[in-house]
Design a protein around this motif. Sequence first.
Motif, short mmCIF file in Angstrom:
data_model
loop_
_atom_site.label_atom_id
_atom_site.label_comp_id
_atom_site.label_asym_id
_atom_site.label_seq_id
_atom_site.Cartn_x
_atom_site.Cartn_y
_atom_site.Cartn_z
N THR A 109 81.23 -28.55 43.55
CA THR A 109 81.27 -27.83 42.47
C THR A 109 82.49 -27.80 41.73
N LEU A 110 83.66 -27.89 42.50
CA LEU A 110 84.75 -28.18 41.60
C LEU A 110 84.70 -29.40 40.72
N GLU A 111 83.95 -30.43 41.25
CA GLU A 111 83.89 -31.62 40.32
C GLU A 111 83.10 -31.17 39.00
N VAL A 112 81.93 -30.52 39.28
CA VAL A 112 81.30 -29.79 38.06
C VAL A 112 82.20 -29.22 37.25
N LEU A 113 82.93 -28.17 37.72
CA LEU A 113 83.77 -27.59 36.80
C LEU A 113 84.92 -28.22 36.19
N GLU A 114 85.47 -29.11 36.84
CA GLU A 114 86.32 -30.06 36.04
C GLU A 114 85.71 -31.07 34.86
N ALA A 115 84.28 -31.53 35.21
CA ALA A 115 83.73 -32.13 34.44
C ALA A 115 83.57 -31.30 33.08
N LEU A 116 83.22 -30.02 33.18
CA LEU A 116 83.04 -29.07 32.11
C LEU A 116 84.38 -28.90 31.27
N ARG A 117 85.28 -28.68 32.14
CA ARG A 117 86.90 -28.26 31.78
C ARG A 117 87.20 -29.26 30.73
N VAL A 118 86.97 -30.59 30.78
CA VAL A 118 87.48 -31.42 29.91
C VAL A 118 86.55 -31.77 28.67
N GLN A 119 85.24 -31.13 28.44
CA GLN A 119 84.64 -31.05 27.23
C GLN A 119 85.39 -30.52 26.27
N ALA A 120 85.22 -30.88 25.00
CA ALA A 120 85.59 -30.18 24.06
C ALA A 120 85.17 -28.57 23.57
N THR A 121 83.93 -28.70 23.79
CA THR A 121 83.24 -27.28 23.88
C THR A 121 82.19 -27.30 24.95
N PRO A 122 82.75 -26.93 26.00
CA PRO A 122 81.88 -26.70 27.43
C PRO A 122 80.40 -25.74 27.12
N PRO A 123 79.59 -26.39 27.66
CA PRO A 123 78.43 -25.81 27.42
C PRO A 123 78.15 -24.85 28.55
N PRO A 124 77.12 -23.86 28.26
CA PRO A 124 77.00 -22.62 29.47
C PRO A 124 76.91 -23.59 30.81
N LEU A 125 77.42 -22.90 31.82
CA LEU A 125 77.09 -23.08 33.23
C LEU A 125 76.38 -21.64 33.98
N VAL A 126 75.40 -22.18 34.67
CA VAL A 126 74.72 -21.34 35.54
C VAL A 126 75.04 -21.89 37.00
N PHE A 127 75.31 -21.26 37.96
CA PHE A 127 75.76 -21.67 39.39
C PHE A 127 74.81 -20.64 40.23
N ALA A 128 74.21 -21.51 41.27
CA ALA A 128 73.23 -20.83 42.25
C ALA A 128 74.12 -20.57 43.53
N SER A 129 74.37 -19.18 43.60
CA SER A 129 75.15 -19.11 44.69
C SER A 129 73.94 -18.04 45.53
N THR A 130 74.67 -17.56 46.67
CA THR A 130 73.52 -17.00 47.80
C THR A 130 74.18 -15.75 48.29
N ASN A 131 73.15 -14.95 48.70
CA ASN A 131 73.63 -13.77 49.50
C ASN A 131 74.46 -13.77 50.68
N LYS A 132 74.61 -14.99 51.21
CA LYS A 132 75.39 -15.24 52.35
C LYS A 132 76.84 -15.02 52.09
N VAL A 133 77.16 -14.93 50.95
CA VAL A 133 78.56 -14.42 50.63
C VAL A 133 78.86 -13.11 51.01
#
Length: 361
Positions: A109-133
């Motif tokens: 997930t950190l790799e996904v976030l880093e890939a988005l952070r380097v974009q000039a205009t990052p697109p929306p990200l929807v992340f699937a988390s869980t009730n286990k948190v």
Amino acid sequence: MIDMMDAPVLIIGGAGFIGSNLAARFAAQGYRVRIYDSLSRPGVEQNLAWLQMQHGDRIEAEIADVRDRVRLRGAVAGARAVFHFAAQVATTTSLLEPRHDFEVNAWGTLEVLEALRVQATPPPLVFASTNKVYGSLQDVPMMIEGSRWRPTSAALAATGIDERRGLAFRTPQGCSKGAADQYVLDYAHSFGLPATVLRMSCIYGPRQLGTEDQGWVAHFLICALRDQEITIYGDGRQVRDVLFVDDLIDALDRAWTHIDAIRGRAFNIGGGPGNSISLVELVDLISLLRGSSPDIAMEGWRAGDQRYYVSDPSAFTAATGWRPRISPRAGVEALYGWLLEQRRRIAGSRPLTSAARVPRA
Ligand SMILES: NC(=O)c1ccc[n+]([C@@H]2O[C@H](COP(=O)([O-])OP(=O)(O)OC[C@H]3O[C@@H](n4cnc5c(N)ncnc54)[C@H](O)[C@@H]3O)[C@@H](O)[C@H]2O)c1
């Protein structure tokens, strides 16, 4: 029209159960969909083949690991929106292989976030988390009422668990998904990414390769269809709010289109108190559908299992207007019908057909 639809929607983990259902929805709406998946879950290649057969070149597939920085950055570039579902999904596996679980869920997930952070205009990200948190909710006083556990507090039983509940990561998988959940929220705050977190309860529906380790509604139905014994861990009165996948797809779609209202926030997503069911109640429903009771074996409780988890999805409803529409009865019937259809297809008596759909309540 063609230009507007040209930038693909990227679905990481898009060959999986939820990802393939979302891909089918977007492709049917005319979007190009880029599936990024390692196909590490056995059987998901069938979901990908089905998508490609149904939607042709609107489905683009990149078979790669979420931890592959270079391939991932290439896939994120130019995406109009990113949905991140790739994960090690089983608590049991996380107890056997905690390092792998951490690498895929937290580092991936950190790799996904880093890939988005380097974009000039990052697109929306929807992340699937869980009730286990929220952990096993051991501190919530519970009582048994007939065939199910429920909170002693009538108010809590009426609403379910909302996002004010304190985080309590348990089991390696709870820790890795929880860390990812927190990283996504932090990247929204620290770096301004338009990102949101959906803490999902039990999702079920067509294209789910349910096993004893994950996807219990589908797993119970598959066992019943094969005349195999169903093992229930614990007392069978564990309660979950189940959400049919079509309802979840509506929620994911709204999460993207309402991203400005919900960025930087986490939401509990599930069927809510009106769509809760215990394990033994599901067995009763299966007995009705199949005309006889499946064989049951009882075993001890599994690590981290919640006696009760029912979401309060009202914050997401208030922000986006979304509501679950499909009852457990209608959804379980639809999934049972789809599984029967698959069995006939495998037996060679029927052509491949699309996923079952149920009427809206
Ligand atoms: N299904 C549920 O009830 C539920 C509930 C809560 C949260 N979630 C979350 O939703 C997401 C999707 O769940 P699902 O039920 O569709 O699971 P799934 O296992 O069907 O799909 C996950 C997909 O990710 C892929 N994948 C796994 N490891 C990968 C890696 N290292 N690199 C690239 N791809 C990889 C798998 O091949 C699979 O296609 C997961 O993040 C899961 O934790 C699901």
